[in-house]
Design an enzyme around this catalytic site. Structure first.
Site, mmCIF file in Angstrom:
data_model
loop_
_atom_site.group_PDB
_atom_site.id
_atom_site.type_symbol
_atom_site.label_atom_id
_atom_site.label_comp_id
_atom_site.label_asym_id
_atom_site.label_seq_id
_atom_site.Cartn_x
_atom_site.Cartn_y
_atom_site.Cartn_z
ATOM 1 N N HIS A 142 29.350 -1.787 -34.216
ATOM 2 C CA HIS A 142 30.443 -2.792 -34.081
ATOM 3 C C HIS A 142 29.840 -4.267 -33.844
ATOM 4 C CE1 HIS A 142 33.098 0.754 -33.331
ATOM 5 N NE2 HIS A 142 33.869 0.160 -33.566
ATOM 6 N N CYS A 180 41.480 1.833 -43.370
ATOM 7 C CA CYS A 180 41.041 0.703 -42.823
ATOM 8 C C CYS A 180 39.595 0.633 -42.492
ATOM 9 C CB CYS A 180 41.794 0.410 -41.650
ATOM 10 S SG CYS A 180 41.625 1.653 -40.151
#
Ligand code: PEP
Ligand code: MG
Length: 757
Positions: free
Chosen positions: A368, A683
C-alpha cells in the site's frame, strides 16, 4: 604496553580530555595529542595525517623529522597512510617497507623504523585522516594496541571536526566508492524520473561528544537505551504480524536476536570502560563490526550486518534523544527519500511538494505504501541493495525508475543526458496530456471507460488533468490511515462531499474502508493484534460488518454527502455473496433511518462488490443478480490466487499478471457478468500497465480504473488497438498458453502497431 585495550585507551582519553577542553590552538592540541599517545603506548613514532584538499598531510608527529610536518603529503591510495584512508582499514605490519604500497618519504627520516600500525580517523563512515605509530624493532602490534588506537582515533575525529581542521569536501574524498559516480539498480515500483538530494528517512546521528565525563552515568544511559530498544522491538514484533510496521517478520526476528545479544551489549560496555561516551561506544563497536564484515564476502551475513547497522542506529537515536524521522526535521527542496521500508502513513507524513522520489531497500509493487506513492505521483525504486554504504546524506541523485536505476553523484555529462531524457519524457507527457479530451476508443470503434483510482482529497484534480471518466476506486481508508485517531463522521462526510463536488457529473465509486493487511490502524486493530496472517485475517468487510458502528458511521457520511446525486458504493474483500447482502442491508437501513428524519438523500444508490477473493468467483450466480457492478481487485486477487503475499519483496517478481492462471480466471468472471448485464471492471494496478490493459481488453473488459499517471499511456494504447484482433489473439493464447505470455503479447502488439509507452 598496557594489559588491556580499555585501560590503555582510558588512560589516553583522560589526558586527551584535558587537551581538548583547553583553549590552545588546534595545531598545538594535535602536537600534544601525539606526545600523549606516543608516551602512553611507548611508541617511538606517533603521527597524525589529516585530509586536506583531497590529500593526506602530516599534521603532527612525535618521532619523525619536525621539518616534515605540513610538508609530507600523500595522495589517497599512496603509501601505507594513503591506503589506510582509501580503504578505511587498519594496517598492522612488522616490516613496513616490505608492504607493496609502501612509499618512502626521505624528509621524514623514517628509514630507522620497521614496524608500522595505522588506523583511519573516521567521520561519518569516511576516513578524514590517519593515526600511525612506528617502532624501530620489527614486531606486529597486539590487538589490544590496535583497539586502543582506534578508540583514540574516534576521539581525534571529534577534535579535528570541532577545530575545523578538515573540510567536508575533503572528507568525501577519503572513500572513492562514496565520491565516484555510481549506478544502482532496483525494481521499478512507481515509474517516473526525479532529480534531488539524498535524505534518509531515519537520519544518521552525528556524535557530538566522544569522551565520557562520568563512566557510570554513560553505562546507565546505555542500559536504559537497551531496555527501551528491546521494548520497541518486542512491540514491533507484535505489530509486524499485523503489518503496522511495514517491516518483515523475518527482519524483526533478526532485530530481536541482536537486541538481546549479550555479546553486543558487552562490547559496548567495554568501549564505555575505555572512556567513551555511550554514543561513541555504540559507534565504536559498530565501526569494528563493519570492518570485520568487510573482510567476509557472504551475502547472507551482509544482510544480517545491515540489520545490526539499523539496530545500532536505533540505539544511537534512543541514547542521544534524536528520535524523529526526516519528516519532522524540515525537508530541503528536491528531496529523494531513502528508507529500508515505509508504511503508507509514514510516507503521507512528508510534504509532497518537497519530494522528488523514493528509494527503498525493500518494497513490492502492490504494497500500500506504493499505491500511496503512486497516488502522490512519486517515482519509487525498490529493492536497491546496500544503500547506506553507497549513498551518503545529501548526495545528488538522478532517479530514473523507468530504467530501474539511480545515478549517485552524477557527472555533468550524466546530468545533461538525464535532463535531455526528462525533457523528452515531459514532451511525451505533454503528448499524453493532449489526449485528455480525446475519447479512449479502439481502432474498431469500442469505447472503453477509463477511470482513475484515488484516495486523497487532492486526487480528484486528476480527473481534470487526465480527462478520465470518473473515479473508479476511491480508497476511503486513506483518510483513516493519515489520521492519528478515528476520523469522525462529519470529517468523513466533508471529504466525500468535496470529492463528489470536484468530480461534478463524473461518477465516484467509494469503496468502504479496507483496513487490515498492510493497512492496519493502531487505534482500530487492537482486537486483531495477534493475527498470524493479517492479509487473510479480520480485515476489510469482515471487520466492518462486525464493527457495525464504524460501518454505520461511514454509511451515513456517504449517504448524506451524496444527497441529490447518484452514489456509488463498493464493498471490499467480499468472499461470499451473503457478505455483500449484509453490507447492502446495513446501508439501506441507514438510508431508511435518515429518510425518517427528513434528511436529503442520494437520488439513487448503486451497490457494487470487489472481486478480489477467488472464492467469490464460485458464487457469481448468487451475487450477480444483486449487484449493480463488479470490480476486480487484481492486487489482492493475485496474492490469493497464487498464495503469494503482495507485500513480500521476495515474491515481488515471481508471478506475472499476464500468467495464464490470472488471465483465464479473469475470463471466467467477465463472461457470466456480461451475460447477466452487470458492469464489470478492473481496478487493480494491473490495468494501469498498457500491455496488461491490452490483454484485459482482449478478455472483454471495457472498464478500467487506474492510477492517474497511466491514463495517457493506456489511452494511447487503446487508440492504437484493434479490439477484435486482440480478442482473437487472447482466445488463441489462452487455449494453448505459452510459458512467456508477456513476450507473446508484446510481440503481437509490436506487429500490430499497438502503442506501448
Ligand atoms: C486490489 O486489491 O486490487 C485493490 C484495488 O484494492 P487494494 O489495492 O486497495 O487492496
Ligand atoms: Mg484489495
Amino acid at each position: 604496553m598496557p594489559v588491556s585495550a580499555a585501560a590503555s585507551a582510558r588512560e589516553i582519553l583522560v589526558r586527551l580530555h584535558d587537551v581538548m577542553a583547553s583553549r590552545n590552538p588546534a595545531q598545538s592540541k594535535l602536537n600534544q595529542v601525539v606526545q600523549i599517545i606516543g608516551e602512553a603506548i611507548g611508541s617511538e613514532v606517533c603521527s597524525i595525517y589529516l585530509l586536506r584538499e583531497g590529500v593526506l598531510e602530516l599534521f603532527a608527529t612525535r618521532g619523525l623529522a619536525e621539518e616534515a610536518v605540513h610538508v609530507t603529503k600523500l595522495a589517497l591510495g599512496e603509501g601505507l597512510v594513503g591506503t589506510i584512508a582509501e580503504d578505511v582499514e587498519v594496517l598492522n605490519l612488522d616490516e613496513a617497507a616490505s608492504h607493496p604500497d609502501f612509499a618512502y618519504k626521505p624528509e621524514t627520516g623514517e628509514d630507522r623504523f620497521h614496524s608500522f600500525a595505522g588506523v583511519p580517523i573516521i567521520r561519518r563512515e569516511r576516513a578524514v585522516g590517519v593515526l600511525a605509530v612506528q617502532h624501530s624493532e620489527p614486531r606486529k602490534y597486539a590487538d589490544v594496541e590496535i583497539e586502543a588506537l582506534q578508540t583514540v582515533a574516534m576521539v581525534l575525529s571529534e577534535l579535528i571536526a570541532n577545530a575545523g581542521l578538515i573540510d567536508a569536501a575533503g572528507a568525501a574524498g577519503a572513500r572513492p566508492q562514496m565520491t565516484a559516480s555510481i549506478r544502482l539498480s532496483g525494481q521499478k515500483l512507481v515509474e517516473g524520473m526525479g532529480s534531488g538530494f539524498a535524505v534518509f528517512h531515519q537520519p544518521r546521528i552525528v556524535i557530538e561528544h566522544t569522551v565520557a565525563e562520568d563512566i557510570d552515568a554513560e553505562r546507565r544511559r546505555v542500559y536504559a537505551a537497551f531496555d527501551k530498544m528491546r521494548e520497541q522491538i518486542d512491540r514491533m514484533a507484535r505489530e509486524a504480524e499485523f503489518g503496522v510496521a511495514g517491516e518483515h517478520v523475518e527482519v524483526i526476528e533478526t532485530y530481536k536476536m541482536f537486541a538481546y545479544d549479550e555479546g553486543w551489549a558487552r562490547r559496548i560496555n567495554e568501549a564505555i570502560d575505555s572512556g567513551l561516551t555511550a554514543e561513541a561506544a555504540i559507534e565504536r563497536v559498530q565501526q569494528r563490526t563493519r570492518q570485520r564484515m568487510r573482510q567476509i564476502d557472504d551475502p547472507l551475513l551482509a544482510d544480517r550486518m545491515h540489520d545490526l547497522e539499523d539496530l545500532s542506529n536505533r540505539l544511537l537515536r534512543i541514547v542521544s534523544g534524536q528520535m524523529g524521522t526526516a519528516a519532522q526535521m524540515g525537508l530541503r527542496q528536491d528531496t529523494i527519500l531513502i528508507a529500508r521500508n515505509l508504511g503508507p502513513a509514514e510516507l503521507l507524513e512528508y510534504d509532497r511538494r518537497r519530494l522528488k522520489g523514493v528509494i527503498l531497500e525493500e518494497g513490492s509493487l502492490t504494497a500500500h505504501v506504493i499505491i500511496v506513492a503512486r497516488a502522490m505521483g512519486l517515482p519509487v525504486l525498490g529493492r536497491v541493495r546496500d544503500v547506506r554504504r553507497q549513498i551518503a546524506d545529501g548526495d545528488h541523485l538522478l532517479l530514473d525508475v523507468n530504467e530501474g536505476s539511480v545515478l549517485v553523484r552524477p557527472t555533468l555529462a550524466m546530468e545533461e543526458a538525464f535532463d535531455a531524457k526528462l525533457s523528452l519524457r515531459q514532451k511525451r507527457r505533454a503528448a499524453f496530456a493532449a489526449l485528455r479530451d480525446v475519447p479512449p476508443v479502439t481502432k474498431d470503434g469500442h469505447r472503453i471507460t477509463l477511470m482513475v483510482n484515488a484516495g486523497l482529497r487532492d486526487d480528484a484534480a486528476a480527473l481534470d488533468t487526465t480527462g478520465a471518466d470518473g473515479i473508479g476506486l476511491f480508497r476511503t481508508e486513506f483518510q483513516f490511515l493519515v489520521s492519528a485517531t478515528l476520523p469522525q463522521r462529519e470529517r468523513q462526510q466533508r471529504l466525500y462531499r468535496d470529492v463528489m463536488e470536484a468530480a461534478g457529473d463524473r461518477p465516484v465509486v467509494f469503496r468502504t474502508i479496507d483496513i487490515g493487511g498492510d493497512k492496519a490502524l493502531p487505534y482500530l486493530n487492537v482486537e486483531a493484534g495477534d493475527e498470524e496472517n493479517p492479509a487473510m485475517g479480520w480485515r476489510a468487510l469482515r471487520l466492518a460488518l462486525e464493527r457495525e458502528g464504524l460501518m454505520k458511521a461511514q454509511a451515513r457520511a456517504l449517504l448524506e454527502a451524496g444527497a441529490g446525486r447518484t452514489l456509488h458504493v463498493m464493498f471490499p474483500m467480499v468472499s461470499e455473496a451473503w457478505e455483500f447482502d449484509e453490507a447492502k442491508a446495513l446501508f439501506e437501513a441507514q438510508r431508511v433511518w435518515l429518510n425518517g428524519r427528513g434528511r436529503r438523500l442520494p437520488l439513487e444508490i448503486r451497490y457494487g462488490a470487489m472481486l478480489e477473493v477467488p472464492a467469490l468467483a464460485e458464487q457469481l450466480d448468487l451475487i450477480l443478480p444483486n449487484v449493480d457492478f463488479l470490480s476486480i481487485g487484481t492486487n489482492d486477487l493475485t496474492q490469493f490466487l497464487f498464495a503469494a503475499d503482495r507485500a513480500n519483496p521476495k515474491l515481488a517478481e515471481r508471478y506475472d499478471w499476464l500468467s495464464p492462471s490470472i488471465l483465464r480466471f479473469l475470463r471466467r468472471v467477465v463472461e457470466p457478468a456480461r451475460e447477466a448485464g452487470v458492469r464489470v471492471g478492473v481496478c487493480g494496478e494491473m490495468g494501469g500497465r498498457p500491455l496488461e490493459a491490452m490483454a484485459l481488453i482482449g478478455l472483454g473488459f471495457d472498464r478500467l480504473s487506474i492510477t492517474p499517471a497511466a491514463v495517457g499511456p493506456v489511452k494511447a494504447m487503446i487508440r492504437s488497438l484493434d479490439r477484435a484482433g486482440i480478442a482473437q489473439e487472447m482466445a488463441r493464447l489462452l487455449a494453448k498458453p505459452v510459458r512467456d505470455m508477456r513476450g507473446a503479447l508484446g510481440a503481437w502488439a509490436a506487429t500490430n502497431g499497438v502503442e506501448l509507452a
